[in-house]
Scaffold this active site. Structure first.
Site, short mmCIF file in Angstrom:
data_model
loop_
_atom_site.label_atom_id
_atom_site.label_comp_id
_atom_site.label_asym_id
_atom_site.label_seq_id
_atom_site.Cartn_x
_atom_site.Cartn_y
_atom_site.Cartn_z
N SER A 246 -34.32 -31.34 26.59
CA SER A 246 -32.99 -31.23 27.37
C SER A 246 -33.27 -29.71 27.06
CB SER A 246 -32.19 -31.21 26.51
OG SER A 246 -32.59 -31.08 24.91
N CYS A 301 -36.31 -36.60 34.58
CA CYS A 301 -35.29 -34.67 35.10
C CYS A 301 -35.92 -35.32 36.42
CB CYS A 301 -36.44 -34.50 34.12
SG CYS A 301 -38.41 -34.45 34.52
N GLU A 400 -25.75 -32.73 33.09
CA GLU A 400 -26.73 -33.27 32.88
C GLU A 400 -26.35 -34.69 32.21
OE1 GLU A 400 -30.85 -33.35 31.14
OE2 GLU A 400 -31.44 -34.17 32.27
P1 NAD Z 1 -34.76 -34.05 23.49
O1 NAD Z 1 -34.67 -32.20 23.93
O2 NAD Z 1 -33.84 -34.01 22.77
O3 NAD Z 1 -35.76 -34.15 22.92
C1 NAD Z 1 -37.58 -33.59 23.26
C2 NAD Z 1 -38.38 -33.02 22.18
O4 NAD Z 1 -37.56 -32.35 21.22
C3 NAD Z 1 -38.29 -34.35 20.63
O5 NAD Z 1 -39.41 -34.38 20.48
C4 NAD Z 1 -37.52 -34.19 19.60
O6 NAD Z 1 -37.82 -34.52 17.82
C5 NAD Z 1 -37.60 -32.26 19.86
N1 NAD Z 1 -36.28 -31.32 19.03
C6 NAD Z 1 -34.49 -32.49 18.86
N2 NAD Z 1 -33.81 -31.37 18.90
C7 NAD Z 1 -35.16 -30.42 18.00
C8 NAD Z 1 -34.45 -29.47 17.39
N3 NAD Z 1 -33.09 -28.66 17.64
N4 NAD Z 1 -34.81 -28.29 17.29
C9 NAD Z 1 -36.35 -28.71 17.44
N5 NAD Z 1 -36.92 -30.11 18.22
C10 NAD Z 1 -35.75 -31.08 18.72
O7 NAD Z 1 -34.92 -34.71 25.03
P2 NAD Z 1 -34.79 -36.60 25.05
O8 NAD Z 1 -32.94 -36.94 25.00
O9 NAD Z 1 -36.21 -36.53 23.94
O10 NAD Z 1 -34.94 -36.33 26.31
C11 NAD Z 1 -34.20 -35.96 27.57
C12 NAD Z 1 -34.75 -34.17 28.07
O11 NAD Z 1 -36.01 -34.38 28.86
C13 NAD Z 1 -33.12 -34.45 29.42
O12 NAD Z 1 -32.73 -33.52 29.35
C14 NAD Z 1 -34.45 -34.42 30.88
O13 NAD Z 1 -33.81 -33.42 31.39
C15 NAD Z 1 -35.44 -33.91 29.90
N6 NAD Z 1 -36.64 -33.57 30.18
C16 NAD Z 1 -37.86 -32.75 31.35
C17 NAD Z 1 -38.41 -33.02 31.85
C18 NAD Z 1 -38.96 -32.24 33.10
O14 NAD Z 1 -39.81 -32.34 32.90
N7 NAD Z 1 -38.43 -30.45 33.63
C19 NAD Z 1 -39.55 -34.67 31.87
C20 NAD Z 1 -38.75 -35.01 31.11
C21 NAD Z 1 -37.30 -35.34 30.67
#
Ligand code: NAD
Length: 500
Positions: A246, A301, A400
């Site tokens: 995210s 995404c 989103e």
């Molecule tokens: P997320 O941000 O909740 O988690 C992603 C990763 O970050 C996980 O491994 C999680 O453990 C870690 N994380 C979560 N909170 C954290 C914090 N406070 N500090 C440090 N690390 C932390 O995302 P998600 O829900 O797993 O995935 C969905 C999101 O990913 C959506 O916003 C989507 O658009 C995005 N996404 C983007 C792409 C791209 O290429 N731009 C591709 C796939 C997914």
């Protein structure tokens, strides 16, 4: 309910936090979102494992970086073949822990394998440049002919050291494969921190790499949450960080890693627009928009979550898209005939239902309401939802949702649609459906996004092209995949040579 712990994979073998003296800390329940059943528990605070993983990677680096790049790629060729043999196993694992349909899980593995194939091009992609005779060393020149005393200059691309990858839940096998194959092909060693929601297929992905002959310590995996991420991205021995997730976390990881002196690329969230022109091929629009808005239950995404109907396109687009979305069969991703699986967990389902409520409160017209699908309530199901007559300022337009909700806006002209789209704080991708080359070219020129689709609903670049968005969808310089990846995972070293 299973209490089995998800393994860590460090120094060539499955292991656990207690093996490194860590106490049992908080865990995250990995569930099957189609049934709500708990499959395993992932450690969230495995700092000892993270430390051991970085240490194993640091110890493996000297030998691995000295291994000829062609030999490093041989391990990836073997790995690609092994993944083909384990293709169905991995796809089934994805459907179980993520929920997506088997067809989508197969796509997840297939696009991941594409990245391995691309990483096998590392010998070409890592090549540096040479410019001979860039200057003349006159002080040692005793003849008129200066060609033998020239100064040559080269730039080499060399590996960085220990690199870290942090991945989201929505593509459990593919997104890790965006990162580590190219990183290790370039001579780095790696620590992967997969999403705590879907770690099982990632552990298997890493284990199979070792079966293919990747030496111990070159690739390690540690499960965990925020504290493990923060430990890894500020670790003194870590040189580079690739993150996908995210925008809020992407920005945190980017700023924290950069402040600690790391190279970082952080792919964030998205709110993607699809512009429907009145002259578009209607069947192609419906097929493309359905796939983009509702594929992977909207958890991509590259999901097109907003459609802008231009001029009188809404007259046919709104009824046809609502009808096509209504026909999608919602159910467990492993069942035949199912077109859309559950969302990742109950928390996500509640969040999406909250967005749908807000759309109704904000005055959008709900032409298809997916809040009460006829599927088991134990599963995390939300059916396709379509809103018409949405406006910027509504939460369903600005934020989103990451679920199967399509918001339709209406604009009089292409330029008005572009202006609305470009006001978004995100800029991952934008799509136009049109039969006019002029419209397509105008859209491509003015769209403030990293990836553009022209009559393509999900413009996912193949691995040879770079992947990333603009604005709040990306923090960094060099994108994932493509030539950018080889640059991101290597450092340049200029050598100036003179022989007396
Ligand atoms: P997320 O941000 O909740 O988690 C992603 C990763 O970050 C996980 O491994 C999680 O453990 C870690 N994380 C979560 N909170 C954290 C914090 N406070 N500090 C440090 N690390 C932390 O995302 P998600 O829900 O797993 O995935 C969905 C999101 O990913 C959506 O916003 C989507 O658009 C995005 N996404 C983007 C792409 C791209 O290429 N731009 C591709 C796939 C997914």
């Amino acid at each position: 309910m299973s209490s089995a712990r998800v393994d860590q994979f460090i120094a060539g073998k499955r292991t656990c936090e207690s093996a490194f003296g860590g106490a049992a800390g908080k865990t995250h329940a990995v569930i099957n979102p189609a049934t709500g059943e708990t499959i395993a528990q992932a450690e969230l605070e495995s700092i000892r494992s993270a430390e051991a993983a970085v240490q194993a990677a640091a110890e493996a680096f000297p030998a691995w970086s000295a291994t000829p790049v062609g030999d490093r790629c041989q391990a990836l060729f073997r790995y690609k073949n092994l993944l083909e043999q384990h293709f169905e196993e991995l796809a089934t694992m994805i459907t179980r822990e993520h929920g997506k349909t088997m067809a989508e899980s197969r796509g997840d593995v297939r696009r991941g394998i594409d990245c391995i194939e691309f990483a096998c091009a590392a010998p070409t992609l890592m090549m540096g440049k040479t410019l001979p005779q860039i200057a003349v060393s006159t002080s040692f020149c005793r003849t008129e002919d200066k060609s033998g005393v020239g100064i040559d200059s080269t730039v080499d691309r060399v590996p960085l050291g220990v690199c870290v990858g942090i991945t989201p839940f929505n593509f459990p096998v593919m997104v890790p494969l965006w990162m580590w194959p190219m990183a290790v092909a370039c001579g780095n060693t790696f620590v992967l921190k997969p999403s705590e929601k879907v770690p099982l297929s990632a552990v298997r992905e890493v284990e199979l790499a070792h079966q293919a002959g990747l030496p111990s310590g070159v690739l390690n995996l540690v499960t965990g949450g925020a504290s493990v991420v923060d430990h890894l991205i500020t670790h003194a021995d870590v040189k580079a960080v690739s993150f996908v997730g995210s925008s809020r976390v992407a920005q945190h990881v980017y700023t924290t890693a950069a402040a600690a002196g790391k190279r970082a690329q952080c792919m964030g969230g998205a709110k993607n627009y699809m512009v429907i022109m009145p002259d578009a091929n209607q069947d192609a629009v419906i097929e493309g928009v359905v796939g983009s808005a509702f594929g992977n239950s909207g958890q991509r995404c590259l999901a097109g979550s907003i459609a802008i109907a231009v001029g009188d396109a809404a007259d046919w687009f709104v009824p046809r898209i609502a009808e096509a979305a209504r026909k999608i069969k919602v159910g467990p991703g492993g069942e035949a005939g199912v077109g859309m699986g559950p969302v990742i967990d109950q928390q996500s389902k509640e969040r999406i239902l909250g967005f749908i409520d807000s759309g109704i409160r904000d005055g959008a017209t709900c032409v298809l309401d997916g809040r009460a699908p006829a599927v088991s309530p134990a599963g995390c199901f939300v059916a396709p939802t379509v809103f018409d007559k949405c406006r910027p300022g509504m939460r369903i337009v600005d934020e989103e949702i990451f679920g199967p909700v399509l918001s339709i806006l209406r604009e009089p002209t292409l330029d008005a649609a572009l202006a609305t789209m470009n006001r978004s704080r995100y800029g991952n991708m934008g799509v136009i459906f049109t039969s006019s080359g002029y419209n397509a070219r105008r859209f491509k020129t003015h769209a403030q996004v990293g990836m553009v689709g022209i009559n393509v609903g999900v413009p996912a670049p193949m691995a040879v092209f770079p992947f990333a968005g603009w604005k709040q969808s990306f923090f960094g310089d060099l994108h994932a995949n493509g030539e950018d990846a080889a640059k991101f995972w290597t450092e340049s070293k200029v050598v100036v040579t003179r022989w007396m």
